[in-house]
Design a protein around this motif. Sequence first.
Motif, PDB file in Angstrom:
ATOM      1  N   ALA A  67      49.528  37.371  27.245  1.00  0.00           N
ATOM      2  CA  ALA A  67      48.176  36.804  27.203  1.00  0.00           C
ATOM      3  C   ALA A  67      47.269  37.599  26.268  1.00  0.00           C
ATOM      4  N   THR A  68      46.194  36.987  25.867  1.00  0.00           N
ATOM      5  CA  THR A  68      45.177  37.654  25.067  1.00  0.00           C
ATOM      6  C   THR A  68      44.464  38.682  25.939  1.00  0.00           C
ATOM      7  N   PRO A  69      44.355  39.918  25.477  1.00  0.00           N
ATOM      8  CA  PRO A  69      43.705  40.956  26.295  1.00  0.00           C
ATOM      9  C   PRO A  69      42.259  40.590  26.649  1.00  0.00           C
ATOM     10  N   ARG A  70      41.894  40.870  27.904  1.00  0.00           N
ATOM     11  CA  ARG A  70      40.523  40.686  28.406  1.00  0.00           C
ATOM     12  C   ARG A  70      40.167  41.903  29.236  1.00  0.00           C
ATOM     13  N   ASP A  71      38.949  41.939  29.695  1.00  0.00           N
ATOM     14  CA  ASP A  71      38.507  43.072  30.522  1.00  0.00           C
ATOM     15  C   ASP A  71      39.297  43.168  31.826  1.00  0.00           C
ATOM     16  N   THR A  72      39.732  42.034  32.381  1.00  0.00           N
ATOM     17  CA  THR A  72      40.435  42.040  33.662  1.00  0.00           C
ATOM     18  C   THR A  72      41.950  41.922  33.505  1.00  0.00           C
ATOM     19  N   SER A  73      42.461  41.996  32.271  1.00  0.00           N
ATOM     20  CA  SER A  73      43.912  41.864  32.082  1.00  0.00           C
ATOM     21  C   SER A  73      44.600  43.221  32.193  1.00  0.00           C
ATOM     22  N   GLY A  88      45.233  48.209  31.355  1.00  0.00           N
ATOM     23  CA  GLY A  88      44.525  47.231  30.542  1.00  0.00           C
ATOM     24  C   GLY A  88      43.334  47.886  29.882  1.00  0.00           C
ATOM     25  N   ALA A  89      42.500  47.093  29.219  1.00  0.00           N
ATOM     26  CA  ALA A  89      41.335  47.629  28.528  1.00  0.00           C
ATOM     27  C   ALA A  89      40.384  48.333  29.495  1.00  0.00           C
ATOM     28  N   LYS A  90      40.171  47.730  30.676  1.00  0.00           N
ATOM     29  CA  LYS A  90      39.241  48.327  31.638  1.00  0.00           C
ATOM     30  C   LYS A  90      39.843  48.527  33.018  1.00  0.00           C
ATOM     31  N   LEU A  91      41.127  48.204  33.174  1.00  0.00           N
ATOM     32  CA  LEU A  91      41.796  48.374  34.469  1.00  0.00           C
ATOM     33  C   LEU A  91      42.963  49.344  34.325  1.00  0.00           C
ATOM     34  N   ARG A 116      38.534  52.838  40.313  1.00  0.00           N
ATOM     35  CA  ARG A 116      37.253  52.172  40.592  1.00  0.00           C
ATOM     36  C   ARG A 116      37.409  51.027  41.594  1.00  0.00           C
ATOM     37  N   GLY A 117      38.604  50.869  42.230  1.00  0.00           N
ATOM     38  CA  GLY A 117      38.777  49.899  43.301  1.00  0.00           C
ATOM     39  C   GLY A 117      38.913  48.451  42.898  1.00  0.00           C
ATOM     40  N   ASP A 118      38.704  48.070  41.649  1.00  0.00           N
ATOM     41  CA  ASP A 118      38.746  46.670  41.217  1.00  0.00           C
ATOM     42  C   ASP A 118      40.129  46.328  40.677  1.00  0.00           C
ATOM     43  N   ASP A 119      40.799  45.329  41.280  1.00  0.00           N
ATOM     44  CA  ASP A 119      42.118  44.919  40.802  1.00  0.00           C
ATOM     45  C   ASP A 119      42.057  43.633  39.975  1.00  0.00           C
ATOM     46  N   GLY A 120      40.873  43.233  39.557  1.00  0.00           N
ATOM     47  CA  GLY A 120      40.736  42.018  38.750  1.00  0.00           C
ATOM     48  C   GLY A 120      40.980  40.748  39.542  1.00  0.00           C
ATOM     49  N   GLY A 121      40.767  40.784  40.860  1.00  0.00           N
ATOM     50  CA  GLY A 121      40.928  39.587  41.700  1.00  0.00           C
ATOM     51  C   GLY A 121      42.374  39.255  42.004  1.00  0.00           C
ATOM     52  N   ARG A 122      43.252  40.235  41.982  1.00  0.00           N
ATOM     53  CA  ARG A 122      44.673  39.967  42.131  1.00  0.00           C
ATOM     54  C   ARG A 122      45.136  39.870  43.589  1.00  0.00           C
ATOM     55  N   GLY A 123      44.917  40.868  44.398  1.00  0.00           N
ATOM     56  CA  GLY A 123      45.446  40.845  45.768  1.00  0.00           C
ATOM     57  C   GLY A 123      46.940  41.082  45.770  1.00  0.00           C
ATOM     58  N   ALA A 144      41.185  37.273  49.601  1.00  0.00           N
ATOM     59  CA  ALA A 144      41.298  36.529  50.858  1.00  0.00           C
ATOM     60  C   ALA A 144      40.261  35.408  50.896  1.00  0.00           C
ATOM     61  N   GLY A 145      40.715  34.215  51.299  1.00  0.00           N
ATOM     62  CA  GLY A 145      39.821  33.060  51.396  1.00  0.00           C
ATOM     63  C   GLY A 145      39.553  32.388  50.065  1.00  0.00           C
ATOM     64  N   GLY A 146      40.199  32.871  49.000  1.00  0.00           N
ATOM     65  CA  GLY A 146      39.984  32.291  47.667  1.00  0.00           C
ATOM     66  C   GLY A 146      41.022  31.226  47.339  1.00  0.00           C
ATOM     67  N   TRP A 147      40.996  30.769  46.107  1.00  0.00           N
ATOM     68  CA  TRP A 147      41.884  29.711  45.631  1.00  0.00           C
ATOM     69  C   TRP A 147      43.151  30.258  44.986  1.00  0.00           C
ATOM     70  N   GLY A 148      43.325  31.523  44.968  1.00  0.00           N
ATOM     71  CA  GLY A 148      44.488  32.127  44.316  1.00  0.00           C
ATOM     72  C   GLY A 148      44.029  33.064  43.226  1.00  0.00           C
ATOM     73  N   GLY A 149      44.957  33.841  42.754  1.00  0.00           N
ATOM     74  CA  GLY A 149      44.617  34.838  41.752  1.00  0.00           C
ATOM     75  C   GLY A 149      45.299  34.568  40.429  1.00  0.00           C
ATOM     76  N   PRO A 150      45.212  35.533  39.532  1.00  0.00           N
ATOM     77  CA  PRO A 150      45.805  35.373  38.210  1.00  0.00           C
ATOM     78  C   PRO A 150      47.335  35.404  38.262  1.00  0.00           C
ATOM     79  N   VAL A 151      47.937  34.955  37.173  1.00  0.00           N
ATOM     80  CA  VAL A 151      49.361  35.059  36.959  1.00  0.00           C
ATOM     81  C   VAL A 151      49.529  35.935  35.723  1.00  0.00           C
ATOM     82  N   ASP A 152      50.173  37.078  35.899  1.00  0.00           N
ATOM     83  CA  ASP A 152      50.412  37.990  34.772  1.00  0.00           C
ATOM     84  C   ASP A 152      51.838  37.752  34.269  1.00  0.00           C
TER      85      ASP A 152
END
Length: 157
Positions: A67-73, A88-91, A116-123, A144-152
Amino acid sequence: MRNARWTVVATLAVVVMVGGCGSESADEETADAKASTTTGAAEKPVKATAPQGTLLERAAGTWKSIATPRDTSLDTLVIEDGKVTAEGAKLSCTGTLVPVENDGEESATVTYTCLRGDDGGRGLGHLKVKPDGSALVIGFDGPAGGWGGPVDSYRRA
């Protein structure tokens, strides 16, 4: 006069077309091209056989995101002895792969611990590796309670 010019042009065109068809030099060039193709094919290295072993053994190594690199990739993934390091760039995350079997298919799960505790919404992530070991995918459940996370998706580096 105009008809004479067209006649000359048409005659030259016919001569050029006929001269190029069926000449020995064209046949020799074709034969040379076939010979070089055959020779080149014989010199190519034989592709390695598909990786053997467990899913974790096939997943071991360094992977680059398709994928194209992003802040959450997570652009680079390294798997060694069931331990995962993803950058990643920021993770920056680490995790441990836990082998599981879903409907008779070999899989593994991973939950990242990130700076920093942030997994980019992965779970929770579910790892799969292509049988030939050329590609790896981690599909995440998301928060939790969301529609799903990213696919790496990754290819071997």
